[in-house]
Scaffold this motif. Structure first.
Motif, PDB file in Angstrom:
ATOM      1  N   PRO A   1     -21.706-124.209  -6.970  1.00 23.40           N
ATOM      2  CA  PRO A   1     -23.137-124.025  -6.765  1.00 23.40           C
ATOM      3  C   PRO A   1     -23.461-123.209  -5.522  1.00 23.40           C
ATOM      4  CG  PRO A   1     -22.473-126.281  -6.273  1.00 23.40           C
ATOM      5  CD  PRO A   1     -21.299-125.602  -6.892  1.00 23.40           C
ATOM      6  N   VAL A   2     -22.587-123.235  -4.535  1.00 22.64           N
ATOM      7  CA  VAL A   2     -22.904-122.532  -3.290  1.00 22.64           C
ATOM      8  C   VAL A   2     -22.491-121.065  -3.361  1.00 22.64           C
ATOM      9  CG1 VAL A   2     -22.491-122.442  -0.818  1.00 22.64           C
ATOM     10  CG2 VAL A   2     -22.683-124.647  -1.975  1.00 22.64           C
ATOM     11  N   LEU A   3     -21.248-120.872  -3.784  1.00 24.24           N
ATOM     12  CA  LEU A   3     -20.741-119.505  -3.782  1.00 24.24           C
ATOM     13  C   LEU A   3     -21.437-118.641  -4.818  1.00 24.24           C
ATOM     14  CD1 LEU A   3     -16.928-119.970  -3.230  1.00 24.24           C
ATOM     15  CD2 LEU A   3     -18.665-119.142  -1.651  1.00 24.24           C
ATOM     16  N   ASN A   4     -21.991-119.269  -5.839  1.00 25.18           N
ATOM     17  CA  ASN A   4     -22.549-118.452  -6.899  1.00 25.18           C
ATOM     18  C   ASN A   4     -24.028-118.179  -6.732  1.00 25.18           C
ATOM     19  OD1 ASN A   4     -21.017-117.146  -8.749  1.00 25.18           O
ATOM     20  ND2 ASN A   4     -20.410-119.026  -9.782  1.00 25.18           N
ATOM     21  N   SER A   5     -24.384-117.734  -5.575  1.00 28.06           N
ATOM     22  CA  SER A   5     -25.688-117.105  -5.390  1.00 28.06           C
ATOM     23  C   SER A   5     -25.420-115.615  -5.252  1.00 28.06           C
ATOM     24  CB  SER A   5     -26.354-117.644  -4.124  1.00 28.06           C
ATOM     25  OG  SER A   5     -25.589-117.276  -3.002  1.00 28.06           O
TER      26      SER A   5
ATOM     27  N   GLU B   1     -26.133-113.708  -2.852  1.00 29.15           N
ATOM     28  CA  GLU B   1     -25.605-113.432  -1.510  1.00 29.15           C
ATOM     29  C   GLU B   1     -24.155-113.863  -1.396  1.00 29.15           C
ATOM     30  OE1 GLU B   1     -28.320-115.102  -2.130  1.00 29.15           O
ATOM     31  OE2 GLU B   1     -29.948-113.810  -1.440  1.00 29.15           O
ATOM     32  N   GLY B   2     -23.860-115.034  -1.939  1.00 28.08           N
ATOM     33  CA  GLY B   2     -22.501-115.537  -1.848  1.00 28.08           C
ATOM     34  C   GLY B   2     -21.512-114.618  -2.539  1.00 28.08           C
TER      35      GLY B   2
ATOM     36  N   ARG C   1     -18.145-107.833  -0.885  1.00 27.13           N
ATOM     37  CA  ARG C   1     -18.152-106.924   0.255  1.00 27.13           C
ATOM     38  C   ARG C   1     -16.840-107.028   1.014  1.00 27.13           C
ATOM     39  NH1 ARG C   1     -23.375-106.622   1.449  1.00 27.13           N
ATOM     40  NH2 ARG C   1     -23.461-108.875   1.569  1.00 27.13           N
ATOM     41  N   ALA C   2     -16.399-108.259   1.228  1.00 25.57           N
ATOM     42  CA  ALA C   2     -15.155-108.468   1.969  1.00 25.57           C
ATOM     43  C   ALA C   2     -13.978-107.842   1.231  1.00 25.57           C
ATOM     44  CB  ALA C   2     -14.923-109.969   2.168  1.00 25.57           C
TER      45      ALA C   2
ATOM     46  N   GLU D   1     -14.029-114.693 -13.252  1.00 30.73           N
ATOM     47  CA  GLU D   1     -13.669-115.456 -12.053  1.00 30.73           C
ATOM     48  C   GLU D   1     -14.860-116.259 -11.531  1.00 30.73           C
ATOM     49  OE1 GLU D   1     -12.161-113.016  -8.951  1.00 30.73           O
ATOM     50  OE2 GLU D   1     -12.410-114.558  -7.413  1.00 30.73           O
ATOM     51  N   PHE D   2     -16.028-115.631 -11.520  1.00 28.19           N
ATOM     52  CA  PHE D   2     -17.208-116.317 -10.986  1.00 28.19           C
ATOM     53  C   PHE D   2     -17.927-117.149 -12.047  1.00 28.19           C
ATOM     54  CE2 PHE D   2     -16.889-112.798  -7.873  1.00 28.19           C
ATOM     55  CZ  PHE D   2     -16.842-113.558  -6.721  1.00 28.19           C
TER      56      PHE D   2
END
Lengths: 255, 255
Positions: B5-9, B11-12, B18-19, B35-36
């Motif tokens: 739930p957090v990583l899949n915004s 921005e996340g 980006r990295a 993957e996502f």
DNA sequence: AGGCATGTTGCAAGTTCTTGCAGGATGTTG
DNA sequence: CAACATCCTGCAAGAACTTGCAACATGCCT
């Protein structure tokens, strides 16, 4: 069928081809078509685009880099040595992304450097400027080993080069050879180059030798390392020719 | 359906992408979607955003890092720049046999290196592999400065390069420039390259700058040396344009 | 609480791009 | 000159891209 979905876009392929051309490597269409898993027509179109932007010059069967980087190495590399090509391709399997890899100078290693795909997490360490230019062009992080330049080998040698090599640690070391013999080990014609090669081997946890069959059984003037310190031999020789090396503990990779 | 739930915004995901792009990894849409745990459309929109901010370049099937592994030197040298040619030729006069000469990286200096005649008693010191290969090919004794390779400038940079330069002494130093201004001095776009250039200047008893008129009056990000430390300016600019530099003590050589 | 605005996501229709193949032209080799 | 390989051109199938839209979640205001 594209092995990598992104690298096999027109932009991806052309970017790789551009890098290889910049490194002075010829671009044979048939081989590239097989390597990328596309038809020769597709490669032809890529080369057409690269020619339009002036990066290469198309010739029958493929294309040549439009700007020859520099003489000593490139002239030798132009004599397209099929064996060296095969050996270089075979040795690519040894390198995985994320590794720290030391690359020697010499034509075989230079060919391998020109074939390297982009490895975002790998690090290449080399005393050979021609190799450094190629790996940098492929988008791989590169550390250059400095020192007095050896005119023959096209690599940095001398005390400073040896010290710089010794101050690093690598997972894998790929060495060329002037001679390789089961008892005498790996040998080089010039003492200063031998010293750097030895330092490179000592700084790596695994060492592979790339050489064609003509160097097997030969002793050059100066020993670099005994066979006991070597791990892998990549060569085009037959299994009979390599049997003696297998017995002293080398893993054989036949091209 | 977001697995995390957090990583899949947006921005996340985008910060992860980006990295990866910054690390040089390709970004294949289909694989990322899986993957996502989102659809390819979502990934496409993420890549769209990343492309808008210049972090990546979208290609069919995904995206490639924009930090182009493009070999900066060879491609730029392809654009045969008449001005750079003239400047390089004019600067040849500064070099005499028997000198110890430091050569910077960059296209102008690389051109000069390619024009050098054999100098049996000279010594070239350079952190740029392309330059080293050229001078070696010309039969000139060459010392290579090692270090981390800068992808943009095609030269070795970092602490080790600076130390190696400082440990040498030269009669003459030839520097390229990203900018040259009477009060700000010679400047470069990248900090690490500026540091090496500065060390080269400091290690030489005479310093010359080679640059075309477009760089005059410009300030790049990082100062290499003030004009007081410079001795000669080789350029294609007119005497009006170079007057200000003459006043701060530079000898002008017009190409 | 309810309603509204905003933002995100997945889906579908239409368009563009890429790719491999067939056919004829051109060049190379023996 | 003949056989052959390589080349160019046009074309059609398929994949990927764009655009628009509806569904759903979230947060804010009344």
């Amino acid at each position: 069928m594209p092995s990598d979905p992104v690298l096999n876009s027109p932009e991806g392929r052309q970017s790789i081809l551009r890098a290889r051309a910049a490194a002075g490597a010829p671009l044979p269409m048939a081989a590239l078509a097989e390597e990328f898993g596309v038809s020769v027509d597709t490669i032809r179109r890529d080369l057409l685009a690269l020619e339009a932007e002036g990066a290469i010059q198309r010739v029958r069967g493929g294309a040549l880099p439009v700007m020859q980087p520099v003489e000593p190495l490139v002239t030798r590399m132009r004599t397209s040595d099929a064996a060296a090509h095969c050996i270089a391709s075979r040795a690519l399997d040894l390198i995985e992304d994320g590794m720290v890899v030391m690359l020697d100078g010499g034509t075989t290693i230079a060919r391998l450097a020109a074939k390297l795909p982009p490895l975002p997490h790998a690090l290449i360490i080399t005393p050979a400027p021609a190799v450094a230019v190629a790996t940098l062009a492929a988008g791989i992080e590169t550390v250059l080993i400095g020192g007095q330049m050896s005119a023959l080998g096209g690599m940095a040698v001398g005390q400073r080069a040896c010290e710089a090599v010794s101050a690093t640690a690598a997972d894998l070391c790929l060495l060329g050879a002037c001679g390789l013999e089961p008892t005498f080990g790996l040998s080089a014609d010039r003492l200063d180059e031998a010293a750097v090669k030895a330092a490179m081997g000592a700084a790596s946890s695994r060492t592979a030798v790339l050489t064609d069959r003509s160097k097997l059984g030969r002793r050059a003037r100066h020993r670099v390392v005994p066979c006991a310190k070597l791990d892998v031999l990549v060569t085009d020789a037959s299994s009979e020719e390599t049997a003696a090396f297998h017995e002293v503990g080398l893993e054989i990779r036949c091209a």
